[in-house]
Enzyme design. Structure first.
Site, PDB file in Angstrom:
ATOM      1  N   GLY D  16       0.912  -1.236  -0.044  1.00 18.21           N
ATOM      2  CA  GLY D  16      -0.046   0.109   0.156  1.00 18.21           C
ATOM      3  C   GLY D  16       0.848   1.166  -0.060  1.00 18.21           C
ATOM      4  N   VAL D  29      18.005   8.201  -3.386  1.00 20.58           N
ATOM      5  CA  VAL D  29      18.670   8.421  -4.856  1.00 20.58           C
ATOM      6  C   VAL D  29      19.571   9.435  -4.615  1.00 20.58           C
ATOM      7  CG1 VAL D  29      18.138   9.185  -7.072  1.00 20.58           C
ATOM      8  CG2 VAL D  29      16.612   7.660  -6.128  1.00 20.58           C
ATOM      9  N   ARG D  77       0.424  -5.249  -6.841  1.00 18.05           N
ATOM     10  CA  ARG D  77       0.670  -6.642  -6.232  1.00 18.05           C
ATOM     11  C   ARG D  77       1.461  -7.531  -7.150  1.00 18.05           C
ATOM     12  NH1 ARG D  77      -4.557  -5.549  -5.134  1.00 18.05           N
ATOM     13  NH2 ARG D  77      -5.024  -4.737  -3.128  1.00 18.05           N
ATOM     14  N   SER D  78       1.946  -8.455  -6.855  1.00 15.51           N
ATOM     15  CA  SER D  78       2.763  -9.346  -7.769  1.00 15.51           C
ATOM     16  C   SER D  78       2.571 -10.907  -7.249  1.00 15.51           C
ATOM     17  CB  SER D  78       4.239  -9.413  -7.861  1.00 15.51           C
ATOM     18  OG  SER D  78       4.804 -10.361  -8.546  1.00 15.51           O
ATOM     19  N   ASP D 108       5.128  -5.075   5.595  1.00 13.70           N
ATOM     20  CA  ASP D 108       5.817  -6.437   6.047  1.00 13.70           C
ATOM     21  C   ASP D 108       5.759  -7.163   4.745  1.00 13.70           C
ATOM     22  OD1 ASP D 108       3.026  -6.596   5.947  1.00 13.70           O
ATOM     23  OD2 ASP D 108       2.723  -7.470   7.866  1.00 13.70           O
ATOM     24  N   THR D 131       4.483   2.297   5.500  1.00 18.27           N
ATOM     25  CA  THR D 131       3.044   1.846   5.570  1.00 18.27           C
ATOM     26  C   THR D 131       2.448   2.813   6.750  1.00 18.27           C
ATOM     27  OG1 THR D 131       1.507   0.203   6.649  1.00 18.27           O
ATOM     28  CG2 THR D 131       4.025   0.110   7.459  1.00 18.27           C
ATOM     29  N   ASP D 133       0.127   1.994   8.561  1.00 19.90           N
ATOM     30  CA  ASP D 133      -0.352   1.138   9.695  1.00 19.90           C
ATOM     31  C   ASP D 133       0.626   1.122  10.900  1.00 19.90           C
ATOM     32  OD1 ASP D 133      -2.398   0.640   8.014  1.00 19.90           O
ATOM     33  OD2 ASP D 133      -1.204  -1.107   7.251  1.00 19.90           O
ATOM     34  N   ASP D 135       2.771  -0.914  11.818  1.00 17.46           N
ATOM     35  CA  ASP D 135       2.734  -2.251  12.508  1.00 17.46           C
ATOM     36  C   ASP D 135       4.050  -3.132  12.062  1.00 17.46           C
ATOM     37  OD1 ASP D 135       2.357  -2.525   9.598  1.00 17.46           O
ATOM     38  OD2 ASP D 135       0.534  -3.926   9.757  1.00 17.46           O
ATOM     39  N   ARG D 177      -5.320  -1.488   9.424  1.00 16.48           N
ATOM     40  CA  ARG D 177      -5.170  -3.006   9.214  1.00 16.48           C
ATOM     41  C   ARG D 177      -5.394  -3.694  10.394  1.00 16.48           C
ATOM     42  NH1 ARG D 177      -0.863  -5.891   5.504  1.00 16.48           N
ATOM     43  NH2 ARG D 177       0.336  -5.256   7.309  1.00 16.48           N
ATOM     44  N   LYS D 252     -24.561   8.347  13.010  1.00 17.97           N
ATOM     45  CA  LYS D 252     -24.106   8.484  11.595  1.00 17.97           C
ATOM     46  C   LYS D 252     -22.858   7.651  11.833  1.00 17.97           C
ATOM     47  CE  LYS D 252     -27.282  11.408   9.933  1.00 17.97           C
ATOM     48  NZ  LYS D 252     -27.986  11.112   8.810  1.00 17.97           N
ATOM     49  N   ARG D 261      -4.559   7.566   3.130  1.00 20.98           N
ATOM     50  CA  ARG D 261      -3.359   6.979   2.289  1.00 20.98           C
ATOM     51  C   ARG D 261      -2.581   7.911   1.576  1.00 20.98           C
ATOM     52  NH1 ARG D 261      -4.019   1.181   1.066  1.00 20.98           N
ATOM     53  NH2 ARG D 261      -2.825   1.801  -0.979  1.00 20.98           N
TER      54      ARG D 261
END
Lengths: 328, 328, 328, 328
Positions: D16, D29, D77-78, D108, D131, D133, D135, D177, D252, D261
Site C-alpha cells: 500500500g 537516490v 501486487r505480484s 511487512d 506503511t 499502519d 505495524d 489493518r 451516523k 493513504r
C-alpha cells in the site's frame, strides 16, 4: 521528600503561546477530574496569579479547546513576578483559593518561574514544555514544535511554487529563537538548498559556492532556510550579502513570522500534550515536585526543572549530515 | 473580421504566477486536443518566445498539474519583448513552429504584450486573467484570487490564535499590488478590527479612535489588515505610527508575502481556470481575437484586451459597508 | 405592505449544518447591534423555538465563531413544528421575549418553516441560504457550498495519490442530495474521468466505454465522481456494476460522507455569509418580509421564499460541456 | 559477512502506498548520488522487477517529489514474485542492469519479498518501513503513519462540527489493518468518547454504559473511533449494535477510507523518510544486508528483516490509560 496532599491544582500558560497548549490544559484538567481534584484556571500566566485572575474550571471550560491553537488561559509577561513582593501577592492568592499545586505550561522562562516559586513557597509544581522552539532538555520534543514545523513546511511548499515558476532564489526566515530545530526540520522537509542555523555558522562564501554549484547543475530555483537566531543575521541580511555576490540572481525574502505560533495542533502535538497533561497531574500525586514532565524515547520522564531550563539540547549532528547529503 | 484557420495554438504564462495557472494551461491544451488542434507550450513567457523555448505538448505534459500551484510553463520578465526587434524574433519563432494563435495567461502586463503582438503581427490571441490581484476588468474575479484569499485567511486564523492568547494588536500585510481586493476579503473573512486599502485612505487618527473604542469594549486582541499598495505605507509603517499613538499596546507585524502566490488552487480557481481554458480555445475558433475571456455573472464573456487592462475594476462599495458594519 | 417596527430579532439555524453558518449568525447579530437592535439566539432551530431555548446574545457569544464550522446555535429536526399546535407554542415563546422578527439560516426545509410561520403569525422573516447542496434558487451559491467543494477536492487530491500509485479506478461519492452541484465542481476540480450527477443519467455502457478508451490512451488511474442522489445509485452500486463489466480493473470506493459538512469556512463562504447577515437585518428594517437574501451576479437580492424553495436551479449546462471536453 | 562492492542500487516501493514514500525514494537516490552510485528506479514493485520496468534515475526524476503523496515508482501486487520462477526472472533483470543491491520501501509483505530474495540470490537489500499502519517492529514509527494520523484527525475535526451542531453520535472508521495505532492517536487527538481497537476488545455493553454516562454528564455529541481491523466489526457494524441499544440516539457512520493513504507528507514523515533514505544507502555500503533501517529513540537502527516483519509491536499500554483518563 514528604508527599503532600493535593486537592486543588492551578493551571497556567506562560511565555509565547504554542499550538497544543489548549490540549495540555484540557488533559491536565481532565486528569484532575479523573483523580477527583478541583482544577483552577490561572488566566494570563504569572501576571494573572498576581492579579487573582483565578477561576475554578469545569468540563464546559475545556470543551472544544483540544483542536484550537493558542491558549484560552492566555499568557502575559509579568515584570512584577520577578520581584519577591510580586511572588508574595501571587502566593497569597493561591492560598486564598486553597490551591495546593501548580501545573505550568510554557518555555524555559515559565518553568524558571515555577522553580523559583517552589523554592520560596514550597508550592509543588510540574512543568509541561510548551514552546515551538524545542529548546528544552528533558523531552525529545516540546509541545508546539511539530505543528510549527508543519506550518513552516506548508508555507515553504507554497513559496516553492513561485520559486520554481520564476527560477527564483528565496530566503525564508523561520522562528526558533536561538535554536535551529525548526530550521533543520524545515530544511530537510522542503528540500532546501541550504539551511542556516545558530548552532553552525555557514560562511557567506560557502553559501555562494553552493548556490553557484546548483546553478551549474541546472537547479534553477532555490530555497534557503534561515533560522531567526543565526549570528550572521536573519533572512533579509543574508539576502543582502548574497545579492552583492550574485547580482544576477532574482532574490526574494519571506519572513514567516507569527503564523508559526498558531493553528490547530498537529496529531503529534495533541497526543504529546495529552500524555503530558496526565503525567503532570500524576507526577504531583506521586510527590514529583519542581520537575518537568517530558517524553524521552517514547516514555514519560520527569526532569528537575533546574536541569530542563539549561537548554542543553543540541540539534542532532546526524540531522546535519542528512541536510548536507540531501542538498548537494 | 475574417476568421482565420487555426491549427496550432501556443500557450504561455507571464507575469507573477498565480494558483490555477496550471489548471488553465491544462484546460487550454485539453480543449485544443478536443478540437483536434496541435498545442505548443511556450516556456518562460515572452522571453521564451524570443529564445524559442517552444515545445509541442502531449497529454503527459498536462497530467497531474491541475492540483499544483505555480506554472509548469514558467514565467519570466522580458525587457527584450518591449522592443520591436524582440517581438520580431518572437514572431519568427512562432512562424517556424507554424503556431497560428496564442493563449496568454497572466495579468495586465501579459495581456498588453498579447495586444501589442496582435496589432503588429495579426497573431490572434485570447487572454486568460491569471493574477492573485483581481485587478482586471472583464471578469468578476481573476484566476488565483480565490486561492490567495483562502491562503491569507488561513494564515490570519493562525495569527489570531497568538493575538488572542497574548491580547495583542497584529498588523498583517497582504498582497494585491495597487488594489484592495485581497485585503477586503481577508478583512471580512478574519473579523479584522480595520482594513486599510489603497482605494480608501483611513487617517491614522480614525484608526487610533477605532482601536481605543475596541479596547473600551473589552476587545483585547485586534487584527488590522493592511494592503501592500496603500498610500499610507505597508503594515510596518502603519504599526510604527500607531505605536507612537498607543505606546502601551503590544504590537506585532507579519508580512505574509509570497506564500499568497502559491499553493494548490482552490475549488473555485480550478473550475474558473478550466472554464476559461475551454473558452479561450473556443473563442479563437470563433474568430474572437485580441480579447480576454472572463466570467461575469456566471457567464463566459469576451472583453477587448485594451479595455480589460485599463484596470477599471473598483472594490465593491457594498463590501466597505459590510467591513464597517461588522468591525464596529 | 406596512413596515413594522423591529426592535428584537431572533436568529436560528435549521436543517443540515453548513460551514459559514456561524459567520452568518455573527454577521446578523453584529448588523443588529449596528442598528441598535436586541438580538436573540434561538438554540436548536424550530424545536428550540418550541421549547423556549431562546437567549439574548451579546458580543461575547459571537466572538471567535466566524472561523468555525457548524453552528453554535445548533440545529435539530422538529416534527412538532410541522403541527399548528407546535407553531403556536413557538409563537408564544417569541411573544414572551418580545421578538419581532426572525432571521432563519438553512436550506429549503428551514425556509419553508419561516414562510409558513409568516403566513400564520405575520412574524417577518428573512432567510439566509445555508446548505452545502446549493439547491436553492434566488442566489448564485448557498453558504457552505464553496467550503464543501474545497473539502471534497482536497480529499480527492489525496485519493488521487493512491489511484496513481496503484493504477486504480476509484469511485468517490460526494454529497449534494438531489443536486449535482458539488459533484460537477469536484469533477472539474479533480480532473475526474467521469462525473455522474442526478440531473444527467449516464448509462453504464457509456461509462464503460469511456473507461476503456482511457485505458487505451494509457490513462492508468481514474477517478469517477458520483453524486449521492444519482438515480443509478451511489458510488458502491455503480462500482459493482462496472466491476462486472471490467473485472480486471482494480476498483475501490470511498464515500466522503459528513466531513463535507464541516470544517473552517472558506474565504468565499465567510464573505458571502457576512454579506447575507447584514442584508438579512437591513432587509427586515426595509420591510422586506418572507424573502430570502441571496447574491446574484455579485449583488444582494431578495427572493420570495416561496420561489426560492422551489429549487428550480439547474446545474449550468456549460459546466457539462467543460466536464465533457476536459475528461475526453 | 563479506562486504560486497556496490555500484548500482535499485529502489522500489511495494504494498500500500504511504505519504513519505516519494521522500524516501528521493533521499535514497540523493544519498546514492552523494556516494557516487548509479541509482535505478524499479517501477511497479516486484511485478515491475519481473517485467523489467527498470530505468536509470537522474536528479530530474526526483525533483519536486518530496512534497507529494503516493509513489512515483508506483506499486503493484505480484502473484508471480511469490513463485521461484518469478523471482528468477526478476533476478535476471537486475543482473542485466548490473544492479548490486536493493532498497525496498514498503510494509511487512514488501520486506518479506526482500528477505526471500536475499536468501535465494544474495542480493543485499535494506528495507525502509513505508506503511500508514505502523505495524512494523524495529522502528518507533513507520513512514506514512504521522501523515495518516493528521489526515484522520483533520477529517474528524470536520465531522465534530456536525456532531456538535446536531447533538449526534458519530462512528468514524479509520485504517490501520490489524493494528490500532492510527485509532489510538485519532482517539486521543480528537477527544473521542471511545476508541475501539483490535488489540483491546471493548464489549458493546461497556460502550453503551460509557455513552449513557456521557449523556448524563450533558455531553450531547460523541465521536467513537473504530479501527477497521477490530474483531467486533467496523464502524457500520458497531453502529448497528449500538442503535439497537440506544434507539433514540441520532447515529451516523463515516468510513474515512483511502484519503488516509494520500496527501502531502507531514513534516515528521518528510524528515523520517529522508533520514531512512540516507540510512538505507549507508547501511548497504557498510555491509548491513537483509535489514530494515528504522528510528528507535531518535537514533537510526538496523533490524533484521526477519524480526521486523513479525509485527511484534504493541500499542503502548500507557496510551490506553491516557485514552481512558481523557474520555471519562
Amino acid at each position: 521528600m514528604e508527599i503532600k496532599t493535593i486537592k486543588k491544582i492551578g493551571v497556567l500558560t506562560s511565555g509565547g503561546d504554542a499550538p497544543g497548549m489548549n490540549a495540555a490544559i484540557r488533559a491536565t484538567v481532565r486528569a484532575g477530574f479523573y483523580y477527583n481534584l478541583e482544577m483552577y484556571g490561572i488566566y494570563r500566566g504569572y501576571e494573572g496569579m498576581i492579579n487573582d485572575e483565578i477561576k475554578k474550571l469545569d468540563s464546559k471550560n475545556i470543551a472544544h479547546v483540544l483542536e484550537r491553537g493558542g491558549t484560552f488561559l492566555k499568557s502575559a509577561r509579568s515584570a512584577e513576578f520577578r520581584t519577591p513582593e510580586g511572588r508574595k501577592k501571587a502566593h497569597d492568592n493561591l492560598k486564598k483559593h486553597g490551591i495546593d499545586a501548580l501545573v505550568v505550561i510554557g518555555g524555559d522562562g515559565s518553568l524558571t518561574g515555577a522553580h523559583l516559586f517552589y523554592k520560596e513557597f514550597g508550592i509543588p509544581a510540574v512543568g509541561i514544555p510548551g514552546t515551538i522552539d524545542n529548546d528544552l532538555a528533558g523531552t525529545d520534543i516540546t509541545v508546539g514544535f511539530d505543528t510549527a514545523c508543519n506550518t513552516a513546511i506548508e508555507a515553504i511548499d507554497k513559496i516553492r511554487d513561485t520559486a520554481t515558476s520564476h527560477d527564483r532564489l528565496f530566503f525564508v526566515e523561520v522562528m526558533g529563537r536561538d535554536a535551529g530545530f525548526i530550521a533543520i526540520n524545515a530544511g530537510i522537509g522542503s528540500a532546501a538548498a541550504a539551511t542556516l542555523i545558530p548552532e553552525k555558522k555557514m560562511p557567506i562564501e560557502r553559501l555562494v559556492e553552493r548556490l553557484k554549484a546548483r546553478t551549474k547543475a541546472m537547479k534553477t530555483s532555490n530555497i534557503v532556510i534561515v533560522a531567526e537566531g543565526g549570528k550572521s543575521g536573519g533572512a533579509a541580511e543574508i539576502a543582502e550579502k548574497i545579492k552583492k555576490e550574485l547580482p544576477y540572481y532574482d532574490i526574494k525574502v519571506t519572513i514567516l513570522g507569527h503564523l508559526q505560533r498558531g493553528g490547530a495542533p498537529s496529531a503529534l502535538d495533541r497526543v504529546l500534550a495529552s500524555k503530558l497533561g496526565v503525567a503532570a497531574v500524576e507526577g504531583l500525586l506521586q510527590g514529583k515536585y519542581d520537575v518537568m514532565a517530558g517524553v524521552i524515547n517514547n516514555k514519560v520522564v520527569y526532569t528537575p526543572i533546574s536541569k530542563a531550563i539549561l537548554g542543553e539540547k543540541e540539534v542532532d549532528e546526524d540531522d546535519f549530515r542528512v541536510v548536507r547529503i540531501l542538498s548537494t
